[in-house]
Design a protein around this motif. Structure first.
Motif, PDB file in Angstrom:
ATOM      1  N   ASP A  27      64.338   9.478  26.752  1.00 34.25           N
ATOM      2  CA  ASP A  27      65.469  10.227  27.302  1.00 34.25           C
ATOM      3  C   ASP A  27      66.773   9.592  26.809  1.00 34.25           C
ATOM      4  N   VAL A  28      67.501  10.315  25.992  1.00 30.98           N
ATOM      5  CA  VAL A  28      68.719   9.767  25.403  1.00 30.98           C
ATOM      6  C   VAL A  28      69.740   9.401  26.473  1.00 30.98           C
ATOM      7  N   ASN A  29      69.809  10.153  27.552  1.00 24.11           N
ATOM      8  CA  ASN A  29      70.777   9.838  28.606  1.00 24.11           C
ATOM      9  C   ASN A  29      70.424   8.535  29.320  1.00 24.11           C
ATOM     10  N   GLU A  30      69.140   8.302  29.559  1.00 23.32           N
ATOM     11  CA  GLU A  30      68.721   7.038  30.174  1.00 23.32           C
ATOM     12  C   GLU A  30      69.026   5.870  29.238  1.00 23.32           C
ATOM     13  N   TYR A  31      68.769   6.068  27.954  1.00 25.62           N
ATOM     14  CA  TYR A  31      69.075   5.046  26.941  1.00 25.62           C
ATOM     15  C   TYR A  31      70.572   4.730  26.958  1.00 25.62           C
ATOM     16  N   ILE A  32      71.401   5.747  26.936  1.00 24.87           N
ATOM     17  CA  ILE A  32      72.852   5.558  26.903  1.00 24.87           C
ATOM     18  C   ILE A  32      73.338   4.855  28.167  1.00 24.87           C
ATOM     19  N   ILE A  74      67.170  12.923  15.135  1.00 29.16           N
ATOM     20  CA  ILE A  74      67.583  14.146  15.840  1.00 29.16           C
ATOM     21  C   ILE A  74      69.103  14.100  15.947  1.00 29.16           C
ATOM     22  N   GLU A  75      69.751  14.990  15.233  1.00 26.04           N
ATOM     23  CA  GLU A  75      71.201  14.896  15.064  1.00 26.04           C
ATOM     24  C   GLU A  75      71.963  14.771  16.382  1.00 26.04           C
ATOM     25  N   LEU A  76      71.687  15.629  17.362  1.00 28.92           N
ATOM     26  CA  LEU A  76      72.430  15.579  18.616  1.00 28.92           C
ATOM     27  C   LEU A  76      72.187  14.267  19.360  1.00 28.92           C
ATOM     28  N   SER A  77      70.953  13.801  19.367  1.00 30.39           N
ATOM     29  CA  SER A  77      70.647  12.531  20.028  1.00 30.39           C
ATOM     30  C   SER A  77      71.278  11.370  19.284  1.00 30.39           C
ATOM     31  N   ALA A  78      71.261  11.421  17.965  1.00 33.92           N
ATOM     32  CA  ALA A  78      71.842  10.341  17.158  1.00 33.92           C
ATOM     33  C   ALA A  78      73.324  10.213  17.425  1.00 33.92           C
ATOM     34  N   VAL A  79      74.008  11.322  17.466  1.00 36.49           N
ATOM     35  CA  VAL A  79      75.452  11.305  17.715  1.00 36.49           C
ATOM     36  C   VAL A  79      75.722  10.758  19.110  1.00 36.49           C
ATOM     37  N   ALA A  80      74.933  11.188  20.087  1.00 32.44           N
ATOM     38  CA  ALA A  80      75.133  10.741  21.457  1.00 32.44           C
ATOM     39  C   ALA A  80      74.858   9.247  21.615  1.00 32.44           C
TER      40      ALA A  80
END
Length: 108
Positions: A27-32, A74-80
């Motif tokens: 989960d990119v949000n949990e990572y961030i 994954i472009e959107l996840s990478a940017v985030a």
């Protein structure tokens, strides 16, 4: 007064595995969110006590592995995730001289 730092060390010993699990999240949000908390903690020299150094390196390895294997393609996840990943690196750079153990110097 001496028990307070020991309490912090004990608390940190409990939180390092939690950070590791969350930094390995798909989960990119949990990572961030987790990387942001880690970045804030790493902004203080107090974070770099001897027993924490190997854990800090391990957390960086996990953050890097997750970023490159789960989010980078994954472009959107990478940017985030890229901004917080870079901020994490910038947070630790001023404290690199505190990693005095030879094996940690090669890792850093």
């Amino acid at each position: 007064m001496s028990s307070r730092p020991q309490t912090a060390v004990a608390d940190n010993a409990k939180i390092f595995p939690v950070f590791a699990t969350r930094l390995a999240s798909k989960d990119v949000n949990e990572y961030i969110n987790t990387a942001n908390k880690l970045k804030n903690w790493l902004g203080s020299e107090k974070a770099y006590y001897p027993d924490a150094l190997r854990n800090i390196v391990l957390l960086f390895e996990i953050a890097h592995q997750t970023f490159t294997t789960r989010f980078l393609h994954i472009e959107l996840s990478a940017v985030a995730a890229m901004d917080i990943y870079q901020a994490l690196i910038r947070a630790v750079i001023p404290f690199l001289p505190l990693f005095t153990e030879e094996d940690l110097q090669y890792t850093c």
